[in-house]
Scaffold this motif. Structure first.
Motif, PDB file in Angstrom:
ATOM      1  N   GLU A 132       0.869  -1.147  -0.008  1.00  0.00           N
ATOM      2  CA  GLU A 132      -0.065   0.065   0.084  1.00  0.00           C
ATOM      3  C   GLU A 132       0.946   1.234   0.056  1.00  0.00           C
ATOM      4  O   GLU A 132       0.549   2.159  -0.657  1.00  0.00           O
ATOM      5  CB  GLU A 132      -0.959  -0.153   1.373  1.00  0.00           C
ATOM      6  N   LEU A 135       2.574   1.858  -3.475  1.00  0.00           N
ATOM      7  CA  LEU A 135       1.742   2.409  -4.309  1.00  0.00           C
ATOM      8  C   LEU A 135       1.575   3.788  -4.018  1.00  0.00           C
ATOM      9  O   LEU A 135       1.616   4.631  -5.112  1.00  0.00           O
ATOM     10  CB  LEU A 135       0.281   1.895  -4.306  1.00  0.00           C
ATOM     11  N   LYS A 136       1.232   4.466  -3.042  1.00  0.00           N
ATOM     12  CA  LYS A 136       1.072   5.626  -2.808  1.00  0.00           C
ATOM     13  C   LYS A 136       2.289   6.624  -2.726  1.00  0.00           C
ATOM     14  O   LYS A 136       2.102   7.511  -3.335  1.00  0.00           O
ATOM     15  CB  LYS A 136       0.709   5.639  -1.160  1.00  0.00           C
ATOM     16  N   GLY A 166      -5.899  -1.197  -1.658  1.00  0.00           N
ATOM     17  CA  GLY A 166      -4.922  -0.777  -2.556  1.00  0.00           C
ATOM     18  C   GLY A 166      -4.161  -2.126  -3.251  1.00  0.00           C
ATOM     19  O   GLY A 166      -4.090  -2.367  -4.290  1.00  0.00           O
ATOM     20  N   SER A 169      -6.701  -4.319  -4.960  1.00  0.00           N
ATOM     21  CA  SER A 169      -6.640  -3.770  -6.371  1.00  0.00           C
ATOM     22  C   SER A 169      -5.530  -4.197  -7.263  1.00  0.00           C
ATOM     23  O   SER A 169      -5.745  -4.430  -8.360  1.00  0.00           O
ATOM     24  CB  SER A 169      -6.887  -2.134  -6.252  1.00  0.00           C
ATOM     25  N   ARG A 188      -7.617   2.141 -11.966  1.00  0.00           N
ATOM     26  CA  ARG A 188      -6.449   2.373 -11.538  1.00  0.00           C
ATOM     27  C   ARG A 188      -5.625   1.080 -12.060  1.00  0.00           C
ATOM     28  O   ARG A 188      -4.294   1.502 -12.172  1.00  0.00           O
ATOM     29  CB  ARG A 188      -6.224   3.153 -10.364  1.00  0.00           C
TER      30      ARG A 188
END
Ligand code: PLP
Length: 484
Positions: A132, A135-136, A166, A169, A188
């Motif tokens: 996570e 990704l951020k 996230g 996903s 996304r």
């Protein structure tokens, strides 16, 4: 060794502990009579070395470290002492208020382990958190560098990156995603196929180069479709873990993907949560890969962002980390940028103390060499003992990270119907009848179909125990397929 290997499954039953030894009385539970634990799981009394000791029933040989976690085995007093020593100094300190020695020392050690290719470290507690964060950070990096349109990620089918939204996903794990579609962000996260030579080579003699070229063309097409200037990163596991069952990429694949990312200015994000921290025989899985035109034995295919967990602290604390490569760390350093992200328990000193003690032990005891040596033995024995089995389609892996895929038809590679739960049956037979714990999964053939088990013993495993693991697993496989 040879003697034990030459015995038949039937005679193996006589030398290996099994149900008739008297301490298992209820065939409906895995390990013994139903306990009051979760979902009828057996209650664990203790774990030492390579064995689990349930409250009722005989000890169980640990061939998977839980979910590929216990890389040093169980109950190591040196690690427990290091954790306790930290607890006696301070049990917690907010990363926003203090620098702490264990975090500093661990971060320095990690950075050095990458030959300073990775330059920043964030310590967290789970693989999902590390993904996570990756990704951020990718998104924020592109904001800092004036590329706000880079908001797309390309991830792969047959992948698992974690359970948070996230990370889920990004995951291509059909079954784990299914109930949560309403919360995922498919607009996304875009998908290309996995790199799975067993299931995807056009013909048995398609060369690695031709196979990788097809994969690269598919990736290039995904970039072109999205617009390369909108892609933030490509997310992948260098050796796919639970989603496919220990599938290494074809030689040259990782380097080729990195070249595509570099060409388009996207970040390469490697998920080494399961395959990293020594599991495949190099500390970082990417160190076992070759750069496209790099020198022999070069530093490997260096990612821009990397997530590690599981073997990081070997289960002695819940530990994960995000490692940040020079491209992103350089901008942060030069421009004084701060990642807008933080968990209360980020950079937890006790977590760091455990990870540091585990990693120092791996280093001090030369355990990566043992991973490679025992890994070669494990591979040889699996191939010798299961390679010709009519329901074993593929045996693949690296280091002490090996998967066995089961098929209904060896020639066509047709998987079993998911409802039969073949991998779970093998896992259950292994633990119940032959007292060895392996990790099982479904979905390796695509669309939720396909069965595999994973063998991931501790890095301290001996040849004798590798032989025993294989022998017990062979017995379980034979037993399940005889009955099917
Ligand atoms: C490759 C990979 N990535 C991410 C995760 C998520 O890690 P965690 O379960 O610690 O959140 C896992 C967990 O199995 C994993 O195998």
């Amino acid at each position: 060794m040879g003697q034990l290997l030459s015995i038949s499954p039937k005679s193996a039953r006589r030398v290996l502990p099994h149900k008739s030894e008297g301490d298992i009385t209820d065939s409906t539970s895995d390990l013994g009579p139903p306990q009051t634990g979760l979902n009828g799981l057996p209650r664990l009394k203790k774990a030492r070395g390579h064995y689990w000791y349930p409250a009722n029933g005989p000890k169980i040989l640990d061939a998977c470290g839980g979910a590929g976690v216990a890389c040093l085995g169980h109950g190591r007093q040196d690690i427990i002492r290091a954790v306790n020593a930290q607890m006696s100094s301070y049990t917690y300190a907010s990363y926003a208020h203090f620098k702490t020695s264990p975090v500093q020392e661990l971060s320095d050690w990690l950075i050095k382990s990458t030959e300073h290719k990775m330059q920043k470290v964030y310590i967290m507690s789970s693989g999902s958190e590390a993904i996570e964060a990756a990704l951020k950070l990718a998104i924020e990096y592109f904001l800092w560098t004036g590329q706000p349109a880079r908001t797309n990620f390309i991830a792969r089918e047959g992948s698992y990156h974690g359970t948070t939204l996230g990370a889920l996903s990004a995951s291509g794990h059909v079954v784990r995603r299914a109930p949560f579609h309403a919360l995922l962000v498919p607009e996304r996260f875009h998908r290309v196929s996995a790199c799975n030579p067993y299931r995807q080579r056009l013909t048995s003699n398609e060369s690695d180069a031709a196979f990788v070229a097809r994969k690269v063309a598919e990736l290039e097409a995904a970039f072109a479709r999205l617009g390369p200037e909108t892609v933030a990163g490509v997310v992948l596991e260098p050796v796919v873990g639970a989603a496919l069952g220990c599938v290494p990429a074809a030689p040259g694949y990782l380097a080729a993907v990195k070249a595509v990312c570099d060409r388009h200015g996207a970040l390469l994000i490697l998920d080494e949560v399961m395959c990293g921290m020594g599991r495949t025989g190099t500390l970082h899985a990417w160190q076992g890969e070759r750069e496209e035109e790099g020198p022999e034995g070069g530093v490997g295919v260096v990612p821009d962002l990397q997530a590690v967990a599981k073997g990081f602290a070997g289960g002695y604390q819940p530990a994960s980390a995000l490692l940040v490569g020079g491209k992103v760390a350089g901008v942060m350093e030069r421009e004084g940028k701060v990642f807008t992200h933080g968990h209360t328990y980020q950079n937890h000193p006790v977590v760091a103390a455990a990870a540091l003690a585990v990693q120092k032990a791996v280093e001090r005891e030369g355990l990566l060499a043992n991973v490679r040596v025992q890994g070669r033995l494990l591979e040889r024995l699996l191939r010798e003992r299961l390679g010709a089995h009519p329901n074993v389609g593929d045996i693949r892996g690296k280091g002490l990270f090996w998967g066995v895929e089961f098929v209904r038809d060896k020639a066509t590679k047709e998987p079993f119907e998911p409802g039969l739960g073949v991998a779970e049956r093998v896992q259950k037979a292994a633990v119940r009848e032959f007292k060895v714990l392996v990790y099982h999964g479904q979905g390796c053939a695509g669309g939720g179909r396909g069965d595999h088990i994973m063998i991931m013993p501790a890095y301290t495993i001996s040849s004798k125990l590798v032989v025993e693991i294989v022998e017990r697993v062979v017995c379980a496989v034979d037993e399940v397929f005889r009955a099917l």
